[in-house]
Structure formats: C-alpha cells, structure tokens
Write a protein that holds these residues in place. Structure first.
Motif, PDB file in Angstrom:
ATOM      1  N   ARG A  16       0.842  -1.201   0.000  1.00  0.00           N
ATOM      2  CA  ARG A  16       0.000   0.000   0.000  1.00  0.00           C
ATOM      3  C   ARG A  16       0.877   1.251   0.000  1.00  0.00           C
ATOM      4  NH1 ARG A  16      -3.742   1.492  -2.363  1.00  0.00           N
ATOM      5  NH2 ARG A  16      -4.806  -0.404  -1.830  1.00  0.00           N
ATOM      6  N   ARG A  17       1.913   1.275   0.839  1.00  0.00           N
ATOM      7  CA  ARG A  17       2.816   2.437   0.872  1.00  0.00           C
ATOM      8  C   ARG A  17       3.518   2.613  -0.478  1.00  0.00           C
ATOM      9  NH1 ARG A  17       4.580   0.523   6.020  1.00  0.00           N
ATOM     10  NH2 ARG A  17       6.541  -0.047   5.052  1.00  0.00           N
ATOM     11  N   PHE A  18       3.935   1.497  -1.066  1.00  0.00           N
ATOM     12  CA  PHE A  18       4.607   1.553  -2.369  1.00  0.00           C
ATOM     13  C   PHE A  18       3.694   2.148  -3.430  1.00  0.00           C
ATOM     14  CE2 PHE A  18       5.464  -1.003  -6.361  1.00  0.00           C
ATOM     15  CZ  PHE A  18       6.452  -0.155  -6.842  1.00  0.00           C
ATOM     16  N   VAL A  19       2.490   1.606  -3.587  1.00  0.00           N
ATOM     17  CA  VAL A  19       1.609   2.095  -4.657  1.00  0.00           C
ATOM     18  C   VAL A  19       1.099   3.498  -4.363  1.00  0.00           C
ATOM     19  CG1 VAL A  19       1.011  -0.186  -5.561  1.00  0.00           C
ATOM     20  CG2 VAL A  19      -0.439   0.853  -3.807  1.00  0.00           C
ATOM     21  N   ASP A  20       0.873   3.830  -3.084  1.00  0.00           N
ATOM     22  CA  ASP A  20       0.444   5.198  -2.761  1.00  0.00           C
ATOM     23  C   ASP A  20       1.532   6.210  -3.114  1.00  0.00           C
ATOM     24  OD1 ASP A  20      -1.992   4.264  -1.864  1.00  0.00           O
ATOM     25  OD2 ASP A  20      -1.542   4.545   0.269  1.00  0.00           O
ATOM     26  N   THR A  21       2.772   5.884  -2.785  1.00  0.00           N
ATOM     27  CA  THR A  21       3.889   6.773  -3.098  1.00  0.00           C
ATOM     28  C   THR A  21       4.089   6.881  -4.606  1.00  0.00           C
ATOM     29  OG1 THR A  21       4.933   6.194  -0.998  1.00  0.00           O
ATOM     30  CG2 THR A  21       6.344   7.206  -2.674  1.00  0.00           C
ATOM     31  N   LEU A  22       3.994   5.771  -5.286  1.00  0.00           N
ATOM     32  CA  LEU A  22       4.121   5.769  -6.742  1.00  0.00           C
ATOM     33  C   LEU A  22       2.999   6.573  -7.389  1.00  0.00           C
ATOM     34  CD1 LEU A  22       5.933   4.656  -8.966  1.00  0.00           C
ATOM     35  CD2 LEU A  22       4.558   2.570  -8.932  1.00  0.00           C
ATOM     36  N   ASP A  23       1.772   6.391  -6.904  1.00  0.00           N
ATOM     37  CA  ASP A  23       0.642   7.171  -7.430  1.00  0.00           C
ATOM     38  C   ASP A  23       0.861   8.670  -7.233  1.00  0.00           C
ATOM     39  OD1 ASP A  23      -0.662   4.857  -8.207  1.00  0.00           O
ATOM     40  OD2 ASP A  23      -2.085   4.867  -6.535  1.00  0.00           O
ATOM     41  N   LEU A  24       1.423   9.051  -6.080  1.00  0.00           N
ATOM     42  CA  LEU A  24       1.704  10.459  -5.817  1.00  0.00           C
ATOM     43  C   LEU A  24       2.744  10.993  -6.805  1.00  0.00           C
ATOM     44  CD1 LEU A  24       1.331  12.994  -4.089  1.00  0.00           C
ATOM     45  CD2 LEU A  24       3.080  12.079  -2.544  1.00  0.00           C
TER      46      LEU A  24
END
Length: 161
Positions: A16-24
């Motif tokens: 979740r942290r990975f995809v949230d950061t990538l999405d940002l």
C-alpha cells in the motif's frame, strides 16, 4: 510471481505504501508543476490518460536457474493499454558484474522485435535495492532482463489508459 492490488502480495502495509507513493509521483508528473521544462511538459501530456494502474507484480528471477526474460515491450498485443512501466528493485548488495540480472534497454523498434543484436543496446540498468525505474511501456523502450546469477527481486506496476 505474486500479484497484489495494494492489499495483498508484499504484505498489505508495504505494498500500500509503495503504490500510494508511486501514485503520488505519477500524479505530480501529470500535474505540469514543472512548466519550465519542455521535456517534463511532454511527459505530463503523455501521462494525462494514465488514470489507472494494474496490480503490483512481484517477481523473483531465480539465480540457480540463471533466469532471464527475452526482449519484449510491455504494451504488446495482450496489454495494449499500458502507458508507463514502474519497477522498484529490492536487491541488497547487488553487483552487476558478479550477479548479472541487469535490465537492458534497447533502441526503439516496431513489433515484431528483431533479434537483440539488431535492436542495439542503449543502456544496462543494475537492479539495485531501492532503485525506481520509470519508462514508457511502448515500442520506444524494448527491453530484456539479462541472465541473473543470484535471486533477483522486483516490484512492477503498469499505468494504463
């Protein structure tokens, strides 16, 4: 291979942290906040249609079998909506000379891809821990994973239109 949508695979919190950061990051690239740079404006324009992403693919290329992945593009006949590839490498203490496993980027080519010798290698990227690599999922960036001599791990996300 393990697939996850942010709630499974790597572990819910880590993915979740990975995809949230990538999405940002992708959102900021799309925003055009960098209007003073022509290349980044062009990137922002190309990313405007990238409103979705596929699930995270976590891959292990086993060193014992000298795993590799032959030349390809990520937006081929099966995945025609892929726009951008994002790869996060997870390999601590990686030495490309000793361990192999680089991602070889080739010159632009049309499908069907010619043999690797005719593609012309452009750059070899070592799969170093915490290295994030973004590239177009189109015929602009054919690529392959070279033979690995040690287990090689990566998380890949594709942004789609």
């Amino acid at each position: 291979l393990v697939w996850g949508d942010g709630d499974e695979g790597l572990g819910p919190d880590v993915n979740r942290r990975f995809v949230d950061t990538l999405d940002l990051l992708i959102s900021r690239l799309k925003s055009g906040m960098h209007n003073d740079c022509n290349r980044l404006r062009a990137v922002a324009a190309r990313l405007q249609g990238a409103d979705f992403r596929e699930e995270t693919m976590v891959a292990c290329y086993p060193g014992a079998s000298r795993a590799r992945y032959h030349p390809h593009i990520d937006n081929d006949r099966s995945f025609i909506h892929r726009i951008l590839t994002a790869i996060l490498y997870l390999n601590e203490d990686w030495d490309a000379t000793r361990d192999g496993g680089q991602l070889r980027l080739f010159n632009e080519a049309k499908l069907p891809l010619p043999p690797p010798a005719e593609l012309g290698a452009k750059y070899d990227v070592a799969p170093l821990a915490n290295r994030l690599l973004l590239f177009w999922a189109t015929e602009e960036v054919p690529h392959e994973v070279l033979v690995t001599k040690r287990d090689r791990f990566a998380c890949t996300v594709w942004y789609v239109d």
